[in-house]
Design an enzyme around this catalytic site. Structure first.
Site, PDB file in Angstrom:
ATOM      1  N   THR A  78       8.618   2.745 -12.919  1.00 39.85           N
ATOM      2  CA  THR A  78       7.490   3.542 -12.450  1.00 39.85           C
ATOM      3  C   THR A  78       6.419   2.579 -11.942  1.00 39.85           C
ATOM      4  OG1 THR A  78       6.022   5.368 -13.031  1.00 39.85           O
ATOM      5  CG2 THR A  78       6.353   3.749 -14.757  1.00 39.85           C
ATOM      6  N   THR A 128       6.027  -0.131  -1.972  1.00 34.91           N
ATOM      7  CA  THR A 128       6.005   0.039  -3.432  1.00 34.91           C
ATOM      8  C   THR A 128       5.668   1.465  -3.863  1.00 34.91           C
ATOM      9  OG1 THR A 128       3.700  -0.707  -3.453  1.00 34.91           O
ATOM     10  CG2 THR A 128       5.385  -2.360  -3.906  1.00 34.91           C
ATOM     11  N   THR A 149       7.637  13.918 -20.768  1.00 31.79           N
ATOM     12  CA  THR A 149       6.288  13.652 -21.287  1.00 31.79           C
ATOM     13  C   THR A 149       5.393  12.944 -20.266  1.00 31.79           C
ATOM     14  OG1 THR A 149       4.984  12.510 -22.978  1.00 31.79           O
ATOM     15  CG2 THR A 149       7.112  11.547 -22.468  1.00 31.79           C
ATOM     16  N   GLN A 150       4.100  13.243 -20.348  1.00 31.65           N
ATOM     17  CA  GLN A 150       3.111  12.552 -19.506  1.00 31.65           C
ATOM     18  C   GLN A 150       2.866  11.129 -20.012  1.00 31.65           C
ATOM     19  OE1 GLN A 150      -0.498  14.933 -19.301  1.00 31.65           O
ATOM     20  NE2 GLN A 150       0.669  16.762 -18.785  1.00 31.65           N
ATOM     21  N   THR A 210       4.655  -2.980   2.865  1.00 30.02           N
ATOM     22  CA  THR A 210       3.805  -4.163   3.010  1.00 30.02           C
ATOM     23  C   THR A 210       4.602  -5.458   3.170  1.00 30.02           C
ATOM     24  OG1 THR A 210       2.154  -3.089   1.660  1.00 30.02           O
ATOM     25  CG2 THR A 210       1.984  -5.463   1.816  1.00 30.02           C
ATOM     26  N   ASP A 215       5.773   3.478   6.087  1.00 34.85           N
ATOM     27  CA  ASP A 215       5.043   3.317   4.834  1.00 34.85           C
ATOM     28  C   ASP A 215       5.820   4.190   3.842  1.00 34.85           C
ATOM     29  OD1 ASP A 215       1.788   2.882   3.899  1.00 34.85           O
ATOM     30  OD2 ASP A 215       3.044   4.274   2.757  1.00 34.85           O
ATOM     31  N   SER A 216       6.022   3.710   2.634  1.00 33.42           N
ATOM     32  CA  SER A 216       6.907   4.471   1.745  1.00 33.42           C
ATOM     33  C   SER A 216       6.298   5.798   1.302  1.00 33.42           C
ATOM     34  CB  SER A 216       7.359   3.629   0.564  1.00 33.42           C
ATOM     35  OG  SER A 216       6.363   3.543  -0.404  1.00 33.42           O
ATOM     36  N   SER A 217       5.048   6.039   1.588  1.00 33.63           N
ATOM     37  CA  SER A 217       4.495   7.371   1.312  1.00 33.63           C
ATOM     38  C   SER A 217       5.185   8.421   2.182  1.00 33.63           C
ATOM     39  CB  SER A 217       2.996   7.417   1.618  1.00 33.63           C
ATOM     40  OG  SER A 217       2.375   6.275   1.136  1.00 33.63           O
TER      41      SER A 217
HETATM   42  N1  ASP Z   1       1.737   1.982   1.139  1.00 32.16           N
HETATM   43  C1  ASP Z   1       2.668   0.891   1.083  1.00 32.16           C
HETATM   44  C2  ASP Z   1       4.063   1.498   0.952  1.00 32.16           C
HETATM   45  O1  ASP Z   1       4.411   1.963  -0.080  1.00 32.16           O
HETATM   46  C3  ASP Z   1       2.382   0.002  -0.068  1.00 32.16           C
HETATM   47  C4  ASP Z   1       3.374  -1.119  -0.243  1.00 32.16           C
HETATM   48  O2  ASP Z   1       4.234  -1.398   0.531  1.00 32.16           O
HETATM   49  O3  ASP Z   1       3.289  -1.767  -1.268  1.00 32.16           O
HETATM   50  O4  ASP Z   1       4.784   1.474   1.906  1.00 32.16           O
END
Ligand code: ASP
Length: 346
Positions: free
Chosen positions: A169, A92, A281-282, A16, A60-62
């Site tokens: 995290t 993020t 741990t969770q 983002t 996108d970091s996903s």
């Molecule tokens: N989906 C975005 C990413 O992780 C969210 C962000 O950048 O904050 O690339």
């Protein structure tokens, strides 16, 4: 603190922060980082030279996977002598994984490597991106009276807090305080002044020793999250997965899991097969202590090792790194129990 102006490399991977409103297209488009000083002129106050490196494609970091971590580690290794610090602009969503991974892959670090990003694009009026970037630049440029970097670590700067990368995290998908370091205080906080928590910051044993980049990663790791109603089939599928070398078992509280005989049999069987089984741990805060309850003790007796107060992100990255570096799982088990880069309180 020395007033020396630094040279920084800004590495843009996507996310983002790098979006900006294009007035003609009326849409968010990736920002051209070669123009960074025009967009965020405040950076020039701290760094005399700010070069940028943009990954292609921007993601996108996903979509981050370990090949990006290897590319980042190699890039930093190749440009290490040319800059005083490195800023990585990253989405993020998986920033905590990437920061954890880099902390293990860069050995003998004597310069800051600071990840940052934002919840709102840099071109949006209320963006948190500019402030995050400016604070990251100021911290990456900060040096002590001996001209050493104040924070020679892999960190995340977000919402005025600098936290250790392998302690971080993501906890908030909505507000600006997206990240926490649940088991370690921030390394620095940016208020009217930037306050450094010097006692927590890890310094290299030898400032002049060259950086060692360890790009080898082995991703044959699974995560088993225990929950009420978990079935034997699910546990077997994850623990016995053919090629899996290690499993993180995400347990309850202080490291507890069901004591049903079938569950412990599965764990014993996986241990006998030589898998590295790590208890994390969770809970967001606190540590695994398998001596506390009978349920935790049974896991330890079945061959599970403690992940202490590690985040799952850090345990995963540490396993990728250790499995990529060592072929025998016993060495990996031993090193999982050691504090390598400040990732566990031990
Ligand atoms: N989906 C975005 C990413 O992780 C969210 C962000 O950048 O904050 O690339």
């Amino acid at each position: 603190m020395s007033k020396h102006l630094s040279s920084l490399l800004l590495i843009y991977t996507g996310g983002t922060i790098g979006m900006k409103q294009d007035p003609t297209r009326k849409a968010l488009v990736p920002f051209d980082f070669s123009q960074i000083l025009e967009e965020v002129p405040e950076i020039g106050k701290f760094a005399f030279r700010t070069d940028s490196y943009t990954f292609d494609p921007l993601i996108d970091s996903s979509d981050v996977d370990p090949t990006l971590w290897q590319a980042l580690a190699r890039l930093i290794g190749e440009r290490y002598d040319d800059y005083d610090g490195f800023i990585i602009l990253h989405g993020t969503d998986t920033m905590a994984y990437s920061a954890s991974a880099l902390s293990f892959m860069l050995d003998g670090l004597a310069k800051p490597v600071i990840f940052t990003g934002s919840q709102l694009p840099v071109g949006v009026p209320r963006t948190d991106g500019k402030e995050n970037l400016i604070s990251a630049v100021e911290i990456a440029s900060a040096r002590d009276s001996e001209d050493h970097a104040l924070v020679p670590e892999v960190c995340i700067l977000f919402d005025s807090k600098l936290i250790r990368g392998n302690r971080s995290t993501k906890v908030n998908a909505e507000m600006f305080d997206a990240f926490r370091s649940p088991n370690l205080a921030p390394l620095a906080e940016a208020g009217i002044q930037i306050r450094y928590n010097n006692d927590l910051i890890i310094k290299p044993s030898d400032w002049d020793k060259p950086l060692r980049v360890n790009p080898s990663l082995d991703t044959r790791v699974s995560i088993l999250k225990v929950h009420p109603g978990i079935t034997r089939q699910t546990v077997e599928d994850i623990l016995y997965g053919g090629s899996t070398r290690a499993v993180i078992i995400e347990t309850y509280g202080a490291g507890n899991a069901p004591t049903a005989p079938w569950f412990l049999d599965c764990v014993r069987e996986a241990d006998r097969a030589g898998k590295v089984l790590v208890n994390v741990t969770q809970c967001l805060r606190g540590t695994v202590n398998m001596d506390l309850y009978a349920t935790g003790k049974s896991l330890a007796e079945a061959g599970v090792i403690s992940g202490y107060d590690s985040t799952t992100e850090s345990a995963l990255a540490k396993l990728f790194h250790l499995l990529g570096t060592y072929h025998d799982n016993d060495t990996v088990k031993t090193l999982m129990g050691r504090n390598l880069k400040g990732e566990i309180s031990k």
